[in-house]
Design an enzyme around this catalytic site. Structure first.
Site, PDB file in Angstrom:
ATOM      1  N   CYS A 169       0.230  -8.271  29.474  1.00  0.00           N
ATOM      2  CA  CYS A 169      -0.979  -7.432  29.458  1.00  0.00           C
ATOM      3  C   CYS A 169      -0.674  -5.981  29.809  1.00  0.00           C
ATOM      4  O   CYS A 169      -1.483  -5.105  29.566  1.00  0.00           O
ATOM      5  CB  CYS A 169      -2.012  -7.968  30.442  1.00  0.00           C
ATOM      6  SG  CYS A 169      -2.559  -9.596  30.013  1.00  0.00           S
ATOM      7  N   GLN A 200      -0.835 -19.824  35.120  1.00  0.00           N
ATOM      8  CA  GLN A 200       0.580 -20.142  34.874  1.00  0.00           C
ATOM      9  C   GLN A 200       0.914 -21.572  35.279  1.00  0.00           C
ATOM     10  O   GLN A 200       1.913 -22.127  34.836  1.00  0.00           O
ATOM     11  CB  GLN A 200       1.489 -19.166  35.642  1.00  0.00           C
ATOM     12  CG  GLN A 200       1.385 -17.742  35.153  1.00  0.00           C
ATOM     13  CD  GLN A 200       1.967 -17.541  33.760  1.00  0.00           C
ATOM     14  OE1 GLN A 200       2.835 -18.292  33.315  1.00  0.00           O
ATOM     15  NE2 GLN A 200       1.480 -16.530  33.064  1.00  0.00           N
ATOM     16  N   THR A 220      -8.980 -13.769  31.791  1.00  0.00           N
ATOM     17  CA  THR A 220      -9.502 -12.509  32.335  1.00  0.00           C
ATOM     18  C   THR A 220     -11.001 -12.671  32.577  1.00  0.00           C
ATOM     19  O   THR A 220     -11.526 -12.301  33.634  1.00  0.00           O
ATOM     20  CB  THR A 220      -9.215 -11.357  31.355  1.00  0.00           C
ATOM     21  OG1 THR A 220      -7.796 -11.223  31.231  1.00  0.00           O
ATOM     22  CG2 THR A 220      -9.813 -10.044  31.829  1.00  0.00           C
ATOM     23  N   THR A 253     -22.408 -17.925  21.219  1.00  0.00           N
ATOM     24  CA  THR A 253     -22.118 -19.078  20.354  1.00  0.00           C
ATOM     25  C   THR A 253     -20.702 -19.583  20.624  1.00  0.00           C
ATOM     26  O   THR A 253     -19.755 -18.798  20.683  1.00  0.00           O
ATOM     27  CB  THR A 253     -22.271 -18.665  18.873  1.00  0.00           C
ATOM     28  OG1 THR A 253     -23.610 -18.197  18.702  1.00  0.00           O
ATOM     29  CG2 THR A 253     -22.002 -19.821  17.939  1.00  0.00           C
TER      30      THR A 253
HETATM   31  N1  PLP Z   1      -3.765 -14.585  35.101  1.00  0.00           N
HETATM   32  C1  PLP Z   1      -2.461 -14.754  34.900  1.00  0.00           C
HETATM   33  C2  PLP Z   1      -1.608 -15.212  36.029  1.00  0.00           C
HETATM   34  C3  PLP Z   1      -1.887 -14.481  33.645  1.00  0.00           C
HETATM   35  O1  PLP Z   1      -0.583 -14.639  33.459  1.00  0.00           O
HETATM   36  C4  PLP Z   1      -2.739 -14.048  32.608  1.00  0.00           C
HETATM   37  C5  PLP Z   1      -2.243 -13.731  31.264  1.00  0.00           C
HETATM   38  O2  PLP Z   1      -1.264 -14.043  30.778  1.00  0.00           O
HETATM   39  C6  PLP Z   1      -4.099 -13.898  32.876  1.00  0.00           C
HETATM   40  C7  PLP Z   1      -4.582 -14.165  34.127  1.00  0.00           C
HETATM   41  C8  PLP Z   1      -5.040 -13.421  31.818  1.00  0.00           C
HETATM   42  O3  PLP Z   1      -5.171 -14.355  30.814  1.00  0.00           O
HETATM   43  P1  PLP Z   1      -5.905 -13.983  29.450  1.00  0.00           P
HETATM   44  O4  PLP Z   1      -4.924 -13.186  28.660  1.00  0.00           O
HETATM   45  O5  PLP Z   1      -6.243 -15.295  28.828  1.00  0.00           O
HETATM   46  O6  PLP Z   1      -7.097 -13.207  29.787  1.00  0.00           O
END
Ligand code: PLP
Length: 385
Positions: A331, A156, A50, A214
């Site tokens: 998410c 992915q 993210t 950090t």
């Molecule tokens: N992008 C994709 C395609 C995802 O599947 C995910 C989370 O699973 C993310 C971004 C976000 O990853 P993170 O949870 O490490 O922020």
């Protein structure tokens, strides 16, 4: 473990106890770089994808202050879509490219969407709900030819398909640890050595001034090791995971009605779930259909609509049997929103609430597929009655 227990110094310190960890971080950076064909200097550690997605998109926009147009797709992860929505409020124009019924992107749509005002394109390598692959190489070529920066969310894809940024001319590429067995809470952003970049998180001089804060040495070491292992297992990933996925799909969809005849198949009887390999017809679970292109997708993901059965009810029954699956992106699991990915593909709200996704990994076995199939049969029978 050493970095969680006795080697817990601060790598940014000048005393030896901490400073020696700088080398440990740089070794992990090389391991991550090797997974994607980058050089270590092009890798920035972040807290998650993210953050990587936000950092890349914001940096690209900052580098092109005169341009106010972004192109992405309707099926991106919320970390891209919600940032784009926020940017719209700040006056940016965003084009959300559509996908077809199979979840595929049309390159002509991308070509037509690029204008003189376009600053950047952000498209994913593989979809997190269906596994469908976008033609990233062609997208990158188009962006380069049109002078537009290209960010790819490869979360992915990393560890599941080969990624080589020397071959695919992306400017920015995001990955995250928990998709390839690293700890959660650590990600990385690749920034091509000639791509413009400015920090999203301002602070100290860490990450050569590109990301303040950090460094989390244990998580970085974990990401590096996981990247090394993912690279090692990549050549056999498809051949290990795909047959399991195909067996599961054949048992759900039935062979001859969407399952592939070559798939190893399960019998529909609970008592004896696994039949020998071959082309025996197998009766699947009624009213099921595959979401996503049958071939242009990752080997590990399967997304199935169970017509007439609400995802949430099915997931609860599966969970009671120890089967972990999901209805959309993790998410968004606590929101009541139907899957935006399936809705974009099928233009049908019911279908987007009646689907579930299984994501397999190298640790899965045939026994797991049998258990999942038995649990699915029991659950769908209960919910259909
Ligand atoms: N992008 C994709 C395609 C995802 O599947 C995910 C989370 O699973 C993310 C971004 C976000 O990853 P993170 O949870 O490490 O922020």
């Amino acid at each position: 473990m050493p970095y969680l227990t006795f080697d817990w110094g601060n790598p940014s310190s000048s005393y030896k106890f901490g400073a020696k960890l700088k080398g440990v971080i740089e070794a992990a950076r090389e391991q991550v770089a090797e997974l994607i064909g980058a050089s270590g200097r092009e890798v920035i550690f972040t807290s998650c994808a993210t953050e990587s997605n936000n950092a890349a998109i914001q940096a690209a926009l900052k580098a092109k202050p005169g341009k106010r147009h972004i192109i992405t797709s309707v099926v991106e992860h919320s970390s891209v879509l919600n940032l784009c929505k926020a940017l719209e409020k700040d006056g940016y124009g965003v084009t959300y490219l559509p996908v077809n019924r199979d979840g595929l992107l049309k390159l002509a749509d991308l070509e037509n969407a690029i204008t003189d005002d376009t600053a950047m394109v952000s498209l994913m390598w593989a979809n997190n709900e269906t596994g469908v692959l976008f033609p990233v190489n062609e997208v990158a070529e188009i962006c380069r030819a049109r002078g537009v920066l290209f960010h790819c969310d490869a979360v992915q894809a990393a560890g599941k398909v080969p990624i080589d940024v020397r071959q695919v001319p992306v400017d920015y590429l995001s990955i995250t640890g928990h998709k390839f067995n690293a700890p959660k809470g650590i990600g990385a952003l690749y920034v091509h050595r000639k791509a413009p970049f400015s920090a999203l998180i301002h602070g100290g001089h860490q990450e050569r001034g590109r990301r303040g804060g950090t460094e989390s040495v244990p998580l970085i070491v974990g990401l590096g090791k996981a990247a090394e292992l993912a690279r090692k297992h990549l050549p056999s990933y498809e051949e290990k995971v795909r047959p399991l996925r195909e067996a599961l799909e054949a048992g759900i969809l039935g062979v001859g009605s969407g399952g592939r005849p070559s798939a190893r198949s399960f019998s529909p009887k609970d008592e004896s779930p696994l039949t020998s390999a071959g082309t025996n017809p197998v009766e699947g679970i009624p009213n099921t259909e595959l979401n996503g292109h049958p071939y242009h997708r990752l080997a590990n993901t399967t997304n199935i609509t169970f017509r007439g059965i609400e995802s949430e009810a099915l997931l609860i029954l599966l969970d009671q049997e120890g089967i972990c699956a999901s209805s959309g992106s993790a998410c968004l699991a606590d929101s009541d929103e139907p899957s935006h990915v399936i809705r974009a593909m099928k233009l049908d709200t019911a279908a987007s609430r009646q689907m579930i996704r299984f994501s397999l990994g190298l640790q899965n076995t045939t026994t797991d597929m049998e258990a999942a199939l038995l649990a699915l049969r029991r659950a769908t029978r209960t919910l259909a009655s």
